[in-house]
Design a protein around this motif. Structure first.
Motif, PDB file in Angstrom:
ATOM      1  N   THR A   1      -4.936  -1.181  -6.984  1.00  0.00           N
ATOM      2  CA  THR A   1      -4.873   0.201  -6.511  1.00  0.00           C
ATOM      3  C   THR A   1      -6.110   0.963  -6.952  1.00  0.00           C
ATOM      4  O   THR A   1      -6.595   0.803  -8.064  1.00  0.00           O
ATOM      5  CB  THR A   1      -3.611   0.884  -7.079  1.00  0.00           C
TER       6      THR A   1
ATOM      7  N   THR B   1      -4.765  -1.065  -2.316  1.00  0.00           N
ATOM      8  CA  THR B   1      -4.133   0.208  -1.978  1.00  0.00           C
ATOM      9  C   THR B   1      -5.099   1.313  -2.376  1.00  0.00           C
ATOM     10  O   THR B   1      -5.559   1.341  -3.516  1.00  0.00           O
ATOM     11  CB  THR B   1      -2.806   0.392  -2.736  1.00  0.00           C
TER      12      THR B   1
ATOM     13  N   ASN C   1      -5.746   5.471  -2.613  1.00  0.00           N
ATOM     14  CA  ASN C   1      -5.079   6.771  -2.644  1.00  0.00           C
ATOM     15  C   ASN C   1      -6.108   7.858  -2.926  1.00  0.00           C
ATOM     16  O   ASN C   1      -6.848   7.768  -3.907  1.00  0.00           O
ATOM     17  CB  ASN C   1      -4.022   6.813  -3.746  1.00  0.00           C
TER      18      ASN C   1
ATOM     19  N   ASN D   1      -5.415  -2.606   2.375  1.00  0.00           N
ATOM     20  CA  ASN D   1      -4.162  -2.993   3.007  1.00  0.00           C
ATOM     21  C   ASN D   1      -3.313  -1.755   3.278  1.00  0.00           C
ATOM     22  O   ASN D   1      -2.723  -1.595   4.337  1.00  0.00           O
ATOM     23  CB  ASN D   1      -3.404  -3.989   2.127  1.00  0.00           C
ATOM     24  N   SER D   2      -3.265  -0.844   2.291  1.00  0.00           N
ATOM     25  CA  SER D   2      -2.514   0.400   2.415  1.00  0.00           C
ATOM     26  C   SER D   2      -3.461   1.549   2.058  1.00  0.00           C
ATOM     27  O   SER D   2      -4.065   1.550   0.988  1.00  0.00           O
ATOM     28  CB  SER D   2      -1.322   0.376   1.457  1.00  0.00           C
ATOM     29  N   THR D   3      -3.592   2.527   2.975  1.00  0.00           N
ATOM     30  CA  THR D   3      -4.481   3.667   2.734  1.00  0.00           C
ATOM     31  C   THR D   3      -3.659   4.952   2.795  1.00  0.00           C
ATOM     32  O   THR D   3      -2.846   5.137   3.690  1.00  0.00           O
ATOM     33  CB  THR D   3      -5.625   3.722   3.760  1.00  0.00           C
ATOM     34  N   ASN D   4      -3.878   5.844   1.819  1.00  0.00           N
ATOM     35  CA  ASN D   4      -3.088   7.067   1.713  1.00  0.00           C
ATOM     36  C   ASN D   4      -3.989   8.244   1.364  1.00  0.00           C
ATOM     37  O   ASN D   4      -4.758   8.164   0.399  1.00  0.00           O
ATOM     38  CB  ASN D   4      -2.036   6.908   0.607  1.00  0.00           C
TER      39      ASN D   4
ATOM     40  N   GLN E   1      -9.488   5.765   8.110  1.00  0.00           N
ATOM     41  CA  GLN E   1      -8.666   4.797   7.387  1.00  0.00           C
ATOM     42  C   GLN E   1      -8.641   3.480   8.146  1.00  0.00           C
ATOM     43  O   GLN E   1      -8.349   3.453   9.337  1.00  0.00           O
ATOM     44  CB  GLN E   1      -7.230   5.318   7.236  1.00  0.00           C
TER      45      GLN E   1
ATOM     46  N   ARG F   1      -3.707  -1.891   7.183  1.00  0.00           N
ATOM     47  CA  ARG F   1      -2.479  -2.232   7.898  1.00  0.00           C
ATOM     48  C   ARG F   1      -1.488  -1.087   7.860  1.00  0.00           C
ATOM     49  O   ARG F   1      -0.773  -0.838   8.812  1.00  0.00           O
ATOM     50  CB  ARG F   1      -1.843  -3.478   7.265  1.00  0.00           C
ATOM     51  N   PHE F   2      -1.418  -0.384   6.716  1.00  0.00           N
ATOM     52  CA  PHE F   2      -0.472   0.716   6.545  1.00  0.00           C
ATOM     53  C   PHE F   2      -1.258   1.963   6.166  1.00  0.00           C
ATOM     54  O   PHE F   2      -1.798   2.052   5.065  1.00  0.00           O
ATOM     55  CB  PHE F   2       0.547   0.362   5.447  1.00  0.00           C
ATOM     56  N   ASN F   3      -1.328   2.924   7.082  1.00  0.00           N
ATOM     57  CA  ASN F   3      -2.125   4.132   6.878  1.00  0.00           C
ATOM     58  C   ASN F   3      -1.216   5.353   6.844  1.00  0.00           C
ATOM     59  O   ASN F   3      -0.353   5.515   7.700  1.00  0.00           O
ATOM     60  CB  ASN F   3      -3.150   4.290   8.009  1.00  0.00           C
ATOM     61  N   TRP F   4      -1.432   6.221   5.860  1.00  0.00           N
ATOM     62  CA  TRP F   4      -0.690   7.472   5.751  1.00  0.00           C
ATOM     63  C   TRP F   4      -1.683   8.597   5.510  1.00  0.00           C
ATOM     64  O   TRP F   4      -2.602   8.472   4.698  1.00  0.00           O
ATOM     65  CB  TRP F   4       0.311   7.419   4.600  1.00  0.00           C
TER      66      TRP F   4
END
Length: 142
Positions: free
Chosen positions: A66, A88, A90, A109-112, A128, A131-134
């Protein structure tokens, strides 16, 4: 000269090592802070600036873990730039001033991202790649 030292450090870093460069300058009414981190174990970054003109830049190149960055700016003119790569990513940016600008680029993999801007002239750009963007952007005028 500082860029040459940074490039040399990045070039000689091993996969398991972590490196960090931080530079802060506050002179008169201007505050500038830059943080560059790379390696598998990058640490969370928090920048808080309260000058009339605030400039913050964070570059984090992490491994599969992270990567976290928080920037809080209170001033007349605020500029924040975050570039992150990691498993990840953030980013949290809060800006309060007459003119606020924020740019965020995240790869992982995950962007926030959470972006809050309070002022008359707000500008935000978020890119972003994952695979998983917020993303949440709140822009308010005074």
């Amino acid at each position: 000269m500082a860029l040459a030292v940074l490039l040399t450090a990045v070039g000689t870093a091993t996969q398991a090592s972590a490196g960090s460069v931080q530079h802060s300058v506050t002179k008169g009414k201007v505050s500038i802070e830059t943080v560059v981190q790379f390696g598998d174990n990058v640490q969370p970054v928090t920048i808080e600036e309260n000058s009339p003109i605030n400039i913050a830049r964070v570059i984090q190149i992490g491994g599969t873990g992270t990567v976290d960055a928080t920037i809080i700016q209170n001033g007349t003119r605020n500029y924040a730039n975050v570039i992150q790569m990691g498993g990840t990513t953030n980013a949290v940016i809060g800006q309060s001033g007459v003119s606020n600008t924020a740019e965020i680029t995240q790869i992982g993999n995950s962007t926030n991202t959470l972006l809050l801007q309070i002022g008359d002239m707000n500008s935000g750009a978020v890119r972003q790649f994952g695979r998983f963007n917020w993303l949440a952007i709140f822009q308010f005028s005074r």
